[in-house]
Design a protein around this motif. Structure first.
Motif, PDB file in Angstrom:
ATOM      1  N   GLY A 184     -10.861   0.798   6.775  1.00  0.00           N
ATOM      2  CA  GLY A 184      -9.657   0.316   7.438  1.00  0.00           C
ATOM      3  C   GLY A 184      -8.985  -0.806   6.669  1.00  0.00           C
ATOM      4  N   GLY A 185      -9.781  -1.708   6.107  1.00  0.00           N
ATOM      5  CA  GLY A 185      -9.220  -2.793   5.307  1.00  0.00           C
ATOM      6  C   GLY A 185      -8.562  -2.282   4.042  1.00  0.00           C
ATOM      7  N   TRP A 186      -9.199  -1.316   3.399  1.00  0.00           N
ATOM      8  CA  TRP A 186      -8.650  -0.718   2.188  1.00  0.00           C
ATOM      9  C   TRP A 186      -7.302  -0.063   2.473  1.00  0.00           C
ATOM     10  CZ3 TRP A 186      -8.550   4.669   0.388  1.00  0.00           C
ATOM     11  CH2 TRP A 186      -8.261   4.790  -0.975  1.00  0.00           C
ATOM     12  N   CYS A 187      -7.246   0.686   3.549  1.00  0.00           N
ATOM     13  CA  CYS A 187      -5.998   1.361   3.914  1.00  0.00           C
ATOM     14  C   CYS A 187      -4.925   0.370   4.350  1.00  0.00           C
ATOM     15  CB  CYS A 187      -6.263   2.375   5.024  1.00  0.00           C
ATOM     16  SG  CYS A 187      -7.179   3.845   4.487  1.00  0.00           S
ATOM     17  N   THR A 188      -5.327  -0.731   4.961  1.00  0.00           N
ATOM     18  CA  THR A 188      -4.349  -1.753   5.337  1.00  0.00           C
ATOM     19  C   THR A 188      -3.632  -2.294   4.112  1.00  0.00           C
ATOM     20  OG1 THR A 188      -5.656  -2.400   7.278  1.00  0.00           O
ATOM     21  CG2 THR A 188      -4.026  -3.976   6.483  1.00  0.00           C
ATOM     22  N   ALA A 189      -4.380  -2.576   3.058  1.00  0.00           N
ATOM     23  CA  ALA A 189      -3.758  -3.052   1.820  1.00  0.00           C
ATOM     24  C   ALA A 189      -2.837  -1.999   1.222  1.00  0.00           C
ATOM     25  CB  ALA A 189      -4.839  -3.445   0.813  1.00  0.00           C
ATOM     26  N   LEU A 190      -3.259  -0.735   1.253  1.00  0.00           N
ATOM     27  CA  LEU A 190      -2.430   0.345   0.721  1.00  0.00           C
ATOM     28  C   LEU A 190      -1.133   0.504   1.506  1.00  0.00           C
ATOM     29  CD1 LEU A 190      -5.096   3.109  -0.012  1.00  0.00           C
ATOM     30  CD2 LEU A 190      -3.778   1.806  -1.692  1.00  0.00           C
ATOM     31  N   ALA A 191      -1.156   0.119   2.764  1.00  0.00           N
ATOM     32  CA  ALA A 191       0.051   0.215   3.586  1.00  0.00           C
ATOM     33  C   ALA A 191       0.954  -1.000   3.410  1.00  0.00           C
ATOM     34  CB  ALA A 191      -0.339   0.378   5.055  1.00  0.00           C
ATOM     35  N   VAL A 192       0.369  -2.185   3.311  1.00  0.00           N
ATOM     36  CA  VAL A 192       1.155  -3.420   3.321  1.00  0.00           C
ATOM     37  C   VAL A 192       1.750  -3.754   1.961  1.00  0.00           C
ATOM     38  CG1 VAL A 192       1.029  -5.922   3.664  1.00  0.00           C
ATOM     39  CG2 VAL A 192      -0.093  -4.382   5.280  1.00  0.00           C
ATOM     40  N   VAL A 193       0.978  -3.619   0.893  1.00  0.00           N
ATOM     41  CA  VAL A 193       1.432  -4.086  -0.422  1.00  0.00           C
ATOM     42  C   VAL A 193       2.664  -3.334  -0.933  1.00  0.00           C
ATOM     43  CG1 VAL A 193       0.799  -4.291  -2.861  1.00  0.00           C
ATOM     44  CG2 VAL A 193      -0.775  -5.069  -1.089  1.00  0.00           C
ATOM     45  N   PRO A 194       2.696  -1.987  -0.892  1.00  0.00           N
ATOM     46  CA  PRO A 194       3.920  -1.316  -1.358  1.00  0.00           C
ATOM     47  C   PRO A 194       5.152  -1.724  -0.556  1.00  0.00           C
ATOM     48  CG  PRO A 194       2.116   0.252  -1.233  1.00  0.00           C
ATOM     49  CD  PRO A 194       1.641  -1.001  -0.576  1.00  0.00           C
ATOM     50  N   ALA A 195       5.003  -1.864   0.750  1.00  0.00           N
ATOM     51  CA  ALA A 195       6.134  -2.286   1.580  1.00  0.00           C
ATOM     52  C   ALA A 195       6.583  -3.696   1.207  1.00  0.00           C
ATOM     53  CB  ALA A 195       5.753  -2.224   3.057  1.00  0.00           C
ATOM     54  N   THR A 196       5.623  -4.593   0.940  1.00  0.00           N
ATOM     55  CA  THR A 196       5.966  -5.960   0.551  1.00  0.00           C
ATOM     56  C   THR A 196       6.648  -5.990  -0.805  1.00  0.00           C
ATOM     57  OG1 THR A 196       4.013  -6.738   1.764  1.00  0.00           O
ATOM     58  CG2 THR A 196       5.054  -8.291   0.250  1.00  0.00           C
ATOM     59  N   ALA A 197       6.154  -5.178  -1.749  1.00  0.00           N
ATOM     60  CA  ALA A 197       6.771  -5.122  -3.078  1.00  0.00           C
ATOM     61  C   ALA A 197       8.217  -4.629  -2.986  1.00  0.00           C
ATOM     62  CB  ALA A 197       5.958  -4.210  -3.989  1.00  0.00           C
ATOM     63  N   TRP A 198       8.438  -3.620  -2.154  1.00  0.00           N
ATOM     64  CA  TRP A 198       9.800  -3.116  -1.956  1.00  0.00           C
ATOM     65  C   TRP A 198      10.696  -4.194  -1.361  1.00  0.00           C
ATOM     66  CZ3 TRP A 198      12.662  -2.460   2.579  1.00  0.00           C
ATOM     67  CH2 TRP A 198      13.854  -1.724   2.441  1.00  0.00           C
ATOM     68  N   LEU A 199      10.167  -4.931  -0.390  1.00  0.00           N
ATOM     69  CA  LEU A 199      10.946  -5.990   0.244  1.00  0.00           C
ATOM     70  C   LEU A 199      11.262  -7.110  -0.734  1.00  0.00           C
ATOM     71  CD1 LEU A 199      12.182  -7.073   2.855  1.00  0.00           C
ATOM     72  CD2 LEU A 199       9.965  -8.099   3.392  1.00  0.00           C
ATOM     73  N   VAL A 200      10.312  -7.486  -1.575  1.00  0.00           N
ATOM     74  CA  VAL A 200      10.547  -8.518  -2.582  1.00  0.00           C
ATOM     75  C   VAL A 200      11.631  -8.077  -3.549  1.00  0.00           C
ATOM     76  CG1 VAL A 200       9.517  -9.705  -4.570  1.00  0.00           C
ATOM     77  CG2 VAL A 200       8.253  -9.569  -2.419  1.00  0.00           C
TER      78      VAL A 200
END
Length: 224
Positions: A184-200
């Motif tokens: 679950g933690g691994w998948c959380t990072a896979l979900a959050v980081v790409p979205a954050t990179a796009w937002l940045v």
């Protein structure tokens, strides 16, 4: 920070990861014992790993603690600034913060525990944090090396897999999490980081466009 050639694929990975996090959260909400899947892999106990590997696991665990994670974030952001990559520095701070914040929120929402009611376990914040750092480093390397779709995607996924498996192993062996918590933690990072990179990227591009506008053009755009 999010190479155009990877946007579609990372978007699909993020969507699938979000689904996995949601499904596991629903399945294990309020539970306080390992699932059948966890039992197939390993039943975590306080002495699941012995020296010298226990020292390795404890060192990895420290990197996910507040002191260790702060050092990694500061070092990562400073390195990005030295490389003159301010967007990457912002991503390191924002990506790590949002990933850890998301896991903390999910822990309270799901309410899964280990070794007692006070030890919330799903998803693993340590695994999510370490995976997020590896993802952000891989995205930076992909951009600097100019890697295309397959090569870039392979690098990003390999970095995430190695980091997630490494920290997940440490957390499970130390008895801090169930294997499904690490997933679950691994998948959380896979979900959050790409979205954050796009937002940045979107925010930085917008600020750049506004700065590049002549004063007259900027004034006309404001009046629209």
């Amino acid at each position: 920070m999010l190479p155009p050639s990877l946007r579609v694929w990372l978007g699909l990975v993020a969507a699938l990861a979000t689904l996995v996090v949601f499904v596991l959260g629903v399945l294990y909400a309020g539970h306080g014992e390992p699932s059948r899947v966890d039992g197939w892999i390993i039943r975590p106990t306080a002495d699941s790993v012995r020296p010298p590997w226990r020292h390795v696991a404890l060192a990895l665990d420290f990197l996910g603690e507040p002191a260790g994670s702060t050092m990694l974030i500061v070092a990562g952001a400073a390195g990005c600034l030295l490389l003159r990559r301010p967007r990457a520095a912002v991503l390191v701070v924002a990506g790590a913060g949002l990933t850890v914040g998301t896991t903390t929120l999910l822990k309270h929402l799901v309410g899964r525990t280990i070794h007692g009611d006070g030890n919330l376990s799903y998803p693993s914040g340590h695994t999510a944090f370490f995976t997020a750092l590896a993802l952000m480093a891989a995205l930076l390397a992909t951009g600097r090396l100019g890697l295309g779709g397959k090569a870039g995607m392979s690098l990003v996924l390999a970095a995430a897999l190695v980091a997630g498996a490494t920290m997940g192993w440490a957390e499970v062996r130390l008895g801090a999490h169930y294997p499904t918590d690490a997933l679950g933690g691994w998948c959380t990072a896979l979900a959050v980081v790409p979205a954050t990179a796009w937002l940045v990227d979107r925010t930085a591009d917008h600020m750049t466009d506004r700065t590049a506008l002549p004063p007259a053009d900027a004034g006309r755009r404001e009046r629209r």
